[in-house]
Design a protein around this motif. Sequence first.
Motif, PDB file in Angstrom:
ATOM      1  N   GLN A 125     106.312   6.543  21.132  1.00 17.34           N
ATOM      2  CA  GLN A 125     106.142   5.373  21.724  1.00 17.34           C
ATOM      3  C   GLN A 125     104.984   5.611  22.572  1.00 17.34           C
ATOM      4  OE1 GLN A 125     109.482   3.766  23.502  1.00 17.34           O
ATOM      5  NE2 GLN A 125     111.055   4.963  22.091  1.00 17.34           N
ATOM      6  N   TRP A 126     104.396   7.002  22.796  1.00 14.48           N
ATOM      7  CA  TRP A 126     103.258   6.821  23.994  1.00 14.48           C
ATOM      8  C   TRP A 126     102.118   6.774  23.133  1.00 14.48           C
ATOM      9  CZ3 TRP A 126     105.637  12.561  25.308  1.00 14.48           C
ATOM     10  CH2 TRP A 126     106.958  12.250  25.922  1.00 14.48           C
ATOM     11  N   TYR A 167      99.084  11.984  24.288  1.00 15.48           N
ATOM     12  CA  TYR A 167     100.190  12.678  24.584  1.00 15.48           C
ATOM     13  C   TYR A 167     101.066  13.319  23.605  1.00 15.48           C
ATOM     14  CZ  TYR A 167      98.818  10.151  28.960  1.00 15.48           C
ATOM     15  OH  TYR A 167      97.882   9.738  30.045  1.00 15.48           O
ATOM     16  N   LEU A 213     112.624   8.703  30.968  1.00 16.70           N
ATOM     17  CA  LEU A 213     111.310   8.101  30.051  1.00 16.70           C
ATOM     18  C   LEU A 213     110.808   6.932  30.565  1.00 16.70           C
ATOM     19  CD1 LEU A 213     110.200   8.090  27.377  1.00 16.70           C
ATOM     20  CD2 LEU A 213     112.014   6.774  26.485  1.00 16.70           C
ATOM     21  N   ALA A 214     111.336   5.898  31.246  1.00 17.30           N
ATOM     22  CA  ALA A 214     110.573   4.909  31.713  1.00 17.30           C
ATOM     23  C   ALA A 214     109.645   5.316  32.923  1.00 17.30           C
ATOM     24  CB  ALA A 214     111.594   3.741  32.464  1.00 17.30           C
ATOM     25  N   GLN A 216     106.508   7.161  31.028  1.00 14.43           N
ATOM     26  CA  GLN A 216     105.606   6.015  30.683  1.00 14.43           C
ATOM     27  C   GLN A 216     104.759   5.253  31.711  1.00 14.43           C
ATOM     28  OE1 GLN A 216     108.740   3.675  28.430  1.00 14.43           O
ATOM     29  NE2 GLN A 216     108.115   4.441  26.563  1.00 14.43           N
ATOM     30  N   ARG A 217     105.334   4.970  32.753  1.00 17.69           N
ATOM     31  CA  ARG A 217     104.633   4.550  33.814  1.00 17.69           C
ATOM     32  C   ARG A 217     103.428   5.366  34.389  1.00 17.69           C
ATOM     33  NH1 ARG A 217     109.507   2.086  35.604  1.00 17.69           N
ATOM     34  NH2 ARG A 217     109.922   4.010  36.807  1.00 17.69           N
ATOM     35  N   MET A 222     101.877   7.875  32.567  1.00 16.57           N
ATOM     36  CA  MET A 222     100.763   7.703  31.642  1.00 16.57           C
ATOM     37  C   MET A 222      99.831   6.742  32.071  1.00 16.57           C
ATOM     38  SD  MET A 222     102.914   8.352  28.238  1.00 16.57           S
ATOM     39  CE  MET A 222     104.417   9.317  28.182  1.00 16.57           C
ATOM     40  N   ARG A 223     100.026   5.509  32.452  1.00 18.60           N
ATOM     41  CA  ARG A 223      99.332   4.453  32.707  1.00 18.60           C
ATOM     42  C   ARG A 223      98.257   4.678  33.826  1.00 18.60           C
ATOM     43  NH1 ARG A 223     103.859   1.551  30.892  1.00 18.60           N
ATOM     44  NH2 ARG A 223     104.565   1.405  33.033  1.00 18.60           N
TER      45      ARG A 223
END
Length: 682
Positions: free
Chosen positions: A502-503, A507, A661-662, A665-666, A668-669
């Motif tokens: 999902q990334w 990554y 995980l959430a 993901q933040r 990574m942004r």
Amino acid sequence: MLDAATSTHDPTMISTALIVGAAGVALSVRLYLRACAESLHRRRWWLMLTGIISGAGIWATQTLLGLGYISGAPHAHDPVVMLFAFMIAVCGGVSLLQYAHGRRGLGAALVVGVGYGLLTSGIQISNIAAVAAEGVTIWRADWMTALVAWAVPVCAAASAILRNRTRAGAPWQAAGVFVLCMGGMFWIGLHEVEFRPDPTVEIPVGMMQDFGVALLVVTLTAAVLILGVAFVVIDRSAVREARARYRHMALHDPLTQLPNRACLNEALADAVSASRGLTARMAVAAIDLNRFKPVNDVHGHAAGDALLCGISSALAAALQPGEFVARAGGDEFLAFKTGLGDRADAEAFAHRLAAAVRVPVDWEGLSLSVGCGIGVALFPEDGDTPQALQSRADLALYRAKGDASERPRFYEQRMDEAGRIRSALAMALREALAREEFELWFQPQALLADGRITGFEALLRWRRPGHGLVLPGEFVPVAEKTGLIRPIGAWVIREACRAAAQWPQAYGVAVNASPAQLTQTDFVEQVSDALIAAGLAPERLEIELTEASLIADHGRMLEVMVELKAAGVRVAMDDYGAGLASLGALRSFPFDRLKIDRAFIDAMDRDPAAAAMVEATLLQARALNMPVMAEGVEDAAHLERLRRQGCEQAQGYYFGRPMPLADAQRLMRRAPGDLTAASAAS
């Protein structure tokens, strides 16, 4: 037989007849019981032999009884009639018992009994008819009727009794009734005929005298009885050998021929009983082989079997009087020693067993060897029953398996509580996997040059009901000991691949694999299946191996690494420096990355040796053109020092703590070089 008034009796002949009759009946009953114990197909042949023996016995008994009754007039016997009677007796006995084959009802038993009554009566009448004398023989119909009336119901009763052969004494009660029947028939036979002398009547030529008849009867009967006895003796010998063989098979391991657990339980129970009340002590040792599974996985089960056989032979050869060893199953053994003087004797016993296990075994040009863990429990202080001693030796073995020195461990009382906690934890782990209580957290990995996050290491967490979030250090050792690490590890790889898919493409994800996972023959297949199911590019997955994996089996690890790299998956060495890995290991194994153990990073500012280790590792890796990642980077001082020494990548709290995980993901942004923001966000 011909005239009761003018005849006498031969006691020797009558005694011989009774002995032959009793022997024939006893042997027939013995053979019949043996036949009933066989399968239907084999029973038919045993019944045929029983019929031959019983028929010959009836004929011989009746004939000898007739010879025991000596008439005053000259007489002789017709051999043709007598041999015909013999054949009728044998064939009749075989036919009746073949009729009984497969029939168990009372009706069938009565039919057989009636048949034997008629057969016995017929043989006696035939023997009388075979006599030729100088005179006239007059048959008495009333006594002949009495003969049949006696023989038929008595034989039927004997057969009915024999039908209940499982009842105590029934077979020999039936045999007694058969003998009684023949005795009554002999008395009735004295009155069946009346002889009237007549000098004008001549005895036909070719007749046999009493002696010749007796010789014929004894010869034929002896041959038949010897045949039956031979079958019985051979059969009993075969049964004894079969029972001994089956007992040996039941109490011994088929591969190693060592006693098995059942045999051990018997021997240990006897030893404990004999030791009670004595001053001497006893030691029970539980033995579990180390590094045995890699031998099976790399060289095949034939090599594993050869190794087990070699170890078993060495253990058996090492035993001294009062000692016993058994294979409990798999790569586990149990042993005990009686007559111990003190604890030192038990230690010497355990060390001798360990030395026997370590003896190399030659197999197809290879030298196979393993180590072992040994746990020891002492009688009577650690337990006074076989079950307690084995259980506590197992508890001590668990501690011994965690000791790299492979020293034997003795049971201590505090091991019981630890064992209960460990067992409860293992049960909870099984339920956790089924209830999906595990989850993955992710710790960022970054480039030191610009702070760009390049990927995350997937870290296992257990959200245990009533306990909160449990870290791996609290449950992974138990999972490894119980084998649960394999299904749990497979779940981690699947979930990590699913999350990374999902990334963004930039990554990657790193997953640590335990030595137990790597020994699975389908480990690489599991990884490939997880990549395909998630749709993740192989180069975005990194499998981290510990130094313990290399130590366990160099050959197997090299094979796994080659297969992983062929599939496109990257491989890293985790915790470098914490174990026994060397520059030679780095040259031998195709690692894509080296991770320096966090303990050296944490200590390098205050410990010159740690700093030197970090610098040496970076130099080695640079010489091998291998990227290095430093673990445990927690502050800017660590960061700057590693940058100066040429380290390229890092992982630690400075870049972010493990996060759900959430949160990953933040992260990574965020801006690629914003290390401060990343650290604050964690």
